[in-house]
Write an enzyme that holds these catalytic residues in place. Structure first.
Site, mmCIF file in Angstrom:
data_model
loop_
_atom_site.group_PDB
_atom_site.id
_atom_site.type_symbol
_atom_site.label_atom_id
_atom_site.label_comp_id
_atom_site.label_asym_id
_atom_site.label_seq_id
_atom_site.Cartn_x
_atom_site.Cartn_y
_atom_site.Cartn_z
ATOM 1 N N SER A 85 3.335 -2.154 10.357
ATOM 2 C CA SER A 85 4.787 -2.185 10.591
ATOM 3 C C SER A 85 5.400 -3.552 10.330
ATOM 4 O O SER A 85 6.311 -3.979 11.036
ATOM 5 C CB SER A 85 5.110 -1.701 12.018
ATOM 6 N N GLY A 107 2.268 2.328 10.714
ATOM 7 C CA GLY A 107 3.180 3.463 10.579
ATOM 8 C C GLY A 107 3.905 3.833 11.850
ATOM 9 O O GLY A 107 4.549 4.888 11.910
ATOM 10 N N GLU A 125 -7.000 4.683 7.738
ATOM 11 C CA GLU A 125 -6.793 6.103 7.434
ATOM 12 C C GLU A 125 -8.026 6.694 6.761
ATOM 13 O O GLU A 125 -8.350 7.868 6.961
ATOM 14 C CB GLU A 125 -5.519 6.269 6.580
ATOM 15 N N GLU A 160 -5.393 -5.026 10.599
ATOM 16 C CA GLU A 160 -4.408 -3.963 10.772
ATOM 17 C C GLU A 160 -4.699 -3.199 12.060
ATOM 18 O O GLU A 160 -5.499 -2.244 12.053
ATOM 19 C CB GLU A 160 -4.473 -2.983 9.601
ATOM 20 N N GLY A 214 2.849 -1.178 4.302
ATOM 21 C CA GLY A 214 2.861 0.252 4.010
ATOM 22 C C GLY A 214 4.276 0.724 3.696
ATOM 23 O O GLY A 214 4.783 0.535 2.594
ATOM 24 N N ASN A 249 0.868 -1.178 0.000
ATOM 25 C CA ASN A 249 0.000 0.000 0.000
ATOM 26 C C ASN A 249 0.903 1.225 0.000
ATOM 27 O O ASN A 249 1.473 1.574 1.028
ATOM 28 C CB ASN A 249 -0.888 -0.023 1.258
ATOM 29 N N TRP A 250 1.022 1.831 -1.172
ATOM 30 C CA TRP A 250 1.962 2.957 -1.295
ATOM 31 C C TRP A 250 1.401 4.237 -0.675
ATOM 32 O O TRP A 250 2.138 5.220 -0.555
ATOM 33 C CB TRP A 250 2.287 3.206 -2.765
ATOM 34 N N LYS A 251 0.130 4.253 -0.367
ATOM 35 C CA LYS A 251 -0.524 5.459 0.177
ATOM 36 C C LYS A 251 -0.239 6.668 -0.734
ATOM 37 O O LYS A 251 -0.131 6.503 -1.946
ATOM 38 C CB LYS A 251 -0.075 5.701 1.624
ATOM 39 N N HIS A 305 -9.621 1.097 4.796
ATOM 40 C CA HIS A 305 -8.346 1.307 5.508
ATOM 41 C C HIS A 305 -8.590 2.262 6.684
ATOM 42 O O HIS A 305 -9.397 3.190 6.587
ATOM 43 C CB HIS A 305 -7.304 1.887 4.546
HETATM 44 C C1 PEP Z 1 -0.881 0.152 6.174
HETATM 45 O O1 PEP Z 1 -1.157 1.331 6.335
HETATM 46 O O2 PEP Z 1 -1.655 -0.587 5.514
HETATM 47 C C2 PEP Z 1 0.352 -0.343 6.770
HETATM 48 C C3 PEP Z 1 0.420 -1.609 7.052
HETATM 49 O O3 PEP Z 1 1.352 0.575 6.994
HETATM 50 P P1 PEP Z 1 2.798 0.304 7.650
HETATM 51 O O4 PEP Z 1 3.334 -0.987 7.089
HETATM 52 O O5 PEP Z 1 3.615 1.468 7.276
HETATM 53 O O6 PEP Z 1 2.579 0.186 9.131
#
Ligand code: PEP
Length: 254
Positions: A214, A174, A98, A168, A235, A6-8, A96
């Site tokens: 993470s 993050g 976010e 998640e 992410g 997930n490049w956001k 998600h």
């Molecule tokens: C995400 O937002 O889907 C995610 C898993 O982010 P990160 O790996 O940066 O925690």
């Protein structure tokens, strides 16, 4: 196993194209056997055309980070399911945290998006997960169950590969602090049993349950080694081809 990036809201189009090429090349160069591991990237909408072209001829699938619940119409800035399939998307991330946090996306909206994705043959990657407050108050499981109920209410899932669920925990996204393998496994077992109640044990056993929060090369092996963890939604570690490919390599050993 499914490893999805997930490049956001990261990279511009040239950088996204280069990242996609490097992921495909890294997988190609690797000695690992990816026959049991699907790999996907979910770039920003603006990148789908270029990234799709960069991935042409590779085994890496294309996904979007969201999808609108309606077929078409006056929804300025939004992107429909048929737009996504027409550009080559296989997956769409839905719900998600976010989106839930910054856009107040409700379970009902998540549900409508899942239905719309399914209607167009897109595989929704349905995200669920508790906040730190929920976990501290002992409500993590009930929150996740209620998000699943909201997202999947009335959703027909004819085949296991028509649905992906990503657990998640919000506190792990993050932050650099992932769930422990035991915390991940425990919640994945909850998700699996919820799906078994909805769709039957056989189908539920085959639905890919991703862990997200993470996941990095250094903790991927242990997380992916849990019996109910079938992959990862990645992410920040998906923004470097090297770390993303390293996680996919761990998936081949899980
Ligand atoms: C995400 O937002 O889907 C995610 C898993 O982010 P990160 O790996 O940066 O925690």
């Amino acid at each position: 196993m499914l490893i999805a990036g997930n490049w956001k809201m990261n990279t511009d189009v040239p950088a996204g194209r280069a990242l996609a090429r490097n992921v495909a090349a890294g997988l190609d160069r690797s000695d690992a056997d990816f026959s049991e591991v699907d790999v996907a990237v979910c770039p920003p909408f603006t990148h789908l055309q270029a990234v799709g072209e960069a991935l042409d001829g590779s085994s890496v699938a294309l996904g979007a980070q969201d999808v609108h619940a309606e077929e078409e119409g006056a929804y300025t800035s939004d992107i429909s399911a048929s737009m996504l399939t027409s550009i080559g998307c296989t997956y769409a991330i839905v719900g998600h945290s976010e989106r839930r946090q910054y856009y107040d996306e409700s379970d009902a909206e998540v549900n409508a998006k899942v239905v719309q994705a399914r209607a167009h043959g897109l595989v929704p990657i349905v995200c669920v997960g508790e906040t730190l407050e929920h976990r501290r108050s002992g409500d993590a499981e009930s929150v996740v169950r209620s998000q699943l109920e909201g997202a999947l209410d009335g959703v027909d899932v004819p085949r296991a590969d028509a649905l992906v669920v990503a657990y998640e925990p919000v506190w792990a996204i993050g932050t650099g602090e992932s769930a422990t393998p035991t915390q991940a496994q425990d919640m994945h077992a909850v998700v699996r049993s919820d799906l078994a109640g909805r769709y039957g044990e056989d189908l539920a056993a085959e639905v890919a349950l991703l862990y997200g929060g993470s996941m990095k090369p250094h903790n991927a092996a242990e997380l992916l080694g849990q019996p109910d963890v079938d992959g990862g939604l990645i992410g920040s570690a998906s923004l470097k081809a090297e770390s993303f490919v390293a996680i996919a390599e761990h998936a081949t050993e899980a």
